[in-house]
Scaffold this motif. Sequence first.
Motif, mmCIF file in Angstrom:
data_model
loop_
_atom_site.group_PDB
_atom_site.id
_atom_site.type_symbol
_atom_site.label_atom_id
_atom_site.label_comp_id
_atom_site.label_asym_id
_atom_site.label_seq_id
_atom_site.Cartn_x
_atom_site.Cartn_y
_atom_site.Cartn_z
ATOM 1 N N PRO A 126 21.742 62.374 38.328
ATOM 2 C CA PRO A 126 21.979 63.606 39.106
ATOM 3 C C PRO A 126 23.292 64.295 38.742
ATOM 4 C CG PRO A 126 21.193 61.864 40.537
ATOM 5 C CD PRO A 126 21.506 61.232 39.210
ATOM 6 N N LEU A 127 24.291 63.533 38.316
ATOM 7 C CA LEU A 127 25.556 64.138 37.895
ATOM 8 C C LEU A 127 25.382 64.879 36.573
ATOM 9 C CD1 LEU A 127 28.078 61.317 38.825
ATOM 10 C CD2 LEU A 127 27.699 63.478 40.018
ATOM 11 N N GLN A 128 24.508 64.372 35.719
ATOM 12 C CA GLN A 128 24.241 65.065 34.460
ATOM 13 C C GLN A 128 23.568 66.403 34.725
ATOM 14 O OE1 GLN A 128 22.033 62.007 32.485
ATOM 15 N NE2 GLN A 128 23.858 61.041 31.635
ATOM 16 N N ALA A 129 22.649 66.431 35.666
ATOM 17 C CA ALA A 129 22.002 67.689 36.036
ATOM 18 C C ALA A 129 23.036 68.668 36.604
ATOM 19 C CB ALA A 129 20.894 67.437 37.049
ATOM 20 N N LEU A 130 23.946 68.144 37.396
ATOM 21 C CA LEU A 130 25.025 68.969 37.942
ATOM 22 C C LEU A 130 25.901 69.512 36.814
ATOM 23 C CD1 LEU A 130 26.681 69.978 40.394
ATOM 24 C CD2 LEU A 130 27.876 67.798 40.325
ATOM 25 N N GLN A 131 26.192 68.664 35.826
ATOM 26 C CA GLN A 131 27.007 69.092 34.688
ATOM 27 C C GLN A 131 26.329 70.220 33.917
ATOM 28 O OE1 GLN A 131 30.234 68.134 33.849
ATOM 29 N NE2 GLN A 131 30.005 69.926 32.560
ATOM 30 N N TRP A 165 24.316 72.434 35.156
ATOM 31 C CA TRP A 165 24.443 73.616 35.997
ATOM 32 C C TRP A 165 25.844 74.211 35.861
ATOM 33 C CZ3 TRP A 165 27.287 75.190 40.269
ATOM 34 C CH2 TRP A 165 26.776 76.271 40.983
ATOM 35 N N LEU A 166 26.860 73.346 35.889
ATOM 36 C CA LEU A 166 28.239 73.808 35.753
ATOM 37 C C LEU A 166 28.508 74.386 34.366
ATOM 38 C CD1 LEU A 166 30.087 70.923 37.607
ATOM 39 C CD2 LEU A 166 29.832 73.283 38.384
ATOM 40 N N ASP A 167 27.906 73.794 33.334
ATOM 41 C CA ASP A 167 28.076 74.309 31.970
ATOM 42 C C ASP A 167 27.599 75.751 31.860
ATOM 43 O OD1 ASP A 167 29.178 71.934 31.094
ATOM 44 O OD2 ASP A 167 27.323 71.217 30.146
ATOM 45 N N TYR A 168 26.481 76.052 32.527
ATOM 46 C CA TYR A 168 25.967 77.417 32.504
ATOM 47 C C TYR A 168 27.023 78.384 33.048
ATOM 48 C CZ TYR A 168 23.549 81.623 33.916
ATOM 49 O OH TYR A 168 23.214 82.935 34.101
ATOM 50 N N TYR A 169 27.602 78.048 34.180
ATOM 51 C CA TYR A 169 28.593 78.943 34.778
ATOM 52 C C TYR A 169 29.907 78.939 34.009
ATOM 53 C CZ TYR A 169 25.392 80.126 38.376
ATOM 54 O OH TYR A 169 24.289 80.623 39.015
ATOM 55 N N SER A 170 30.224 77.882 33.343
ATOM 56 C CA SER A 170 31.401 77.850 32.484
ATOM 57 C C SER A 170 31.221 78.833 31.330
ATOM 58 C CB SER A 170 31.617 76.433 31.960
ATOM 59 O OG SER A 170 32.725 76.405 31.093
ATOM 60 N N ARG A 171 30.039 78.807 30.709
ATOM 61 C CA ARG A 171 29.756 79.767 29.634
ATOM 62 C C ARG A 171 29.750 81.197 30.170
ATOM 63 N NH1 ARG A 171 26.045 75.797 28.616
ATOM 64 N NH2 ARG A 171 24.340 77.052 29.453
ATOM 65 N N PHE A 172 29.191 81.398 31.361
ATOM 66 C CA PHE A 172 29.148 82.717 31.982
ATOM 67 C C PHE A 172 30.560 83.280 32.130
ATOM 68 C CE2 PHE A 172 29.637 85.153 35.915
ATOM 69 C CZ PHE A 172 28.762 86.205 35.687
ATOM 70 N N TRP A 173 31.460 82.476 32.717
ATOM 71 C CA TRP A 173 32.817 82.960 32.941
ATOM 72 C C TRP A 173 33.589 83.095 31.642
ATOM 73 C CZ3 TRP A 173 33.838 85.791 36.728
ATOM 74 C CH2 TRP A 173 33.202 85.598 37.948
ATOM 75 N N GLN A 174 33.344 82.223 30.682
ATOM 76 C CA GLN A 174 34.010 82.352 29.387
ATOM 77 C C GLN A 174 33.598 83.655 28.712
ATOM 78 O OE1 GLN A 174 36.504 80.384 28.282
ATOM 79 N NE2 GLN A 174 36.725 82.013 26.796
#
Length: 109
Positions: free
Chosen positions: A77-82, A84-93
Amino acid sequence: MAASSAKHDVFQAIADPTRRQVLELLVDREMPVTAISGHFPMSRTAVSKHLRILADAGLVKERKVGRETRYRLEPEPLQALQHWLDYYSRFWQNKLTALQRYVESDENS
């Protein structure tokens, strides 16, 4: 993220600092609730409630060894969370890169 039948999702589970500390304790080894409880200034019952929430979110699994219940980390479940977070990290970058280009092009005008 977590199974649809879960009572708590991963975000709810990791929102609490005590539960995040429990996960850190379980990174390298399986532990009984008594050993986990020794790391916190609260009752074993309170720690068990935190473990139940983590289990509901699929972040820990338990197994009986004699009279003892041992807990281990389930990282999926933490990998799935990661992810999800990667998507928003790329979005903000991407947004920050666009802002940088805009500011730099305005300075050169």
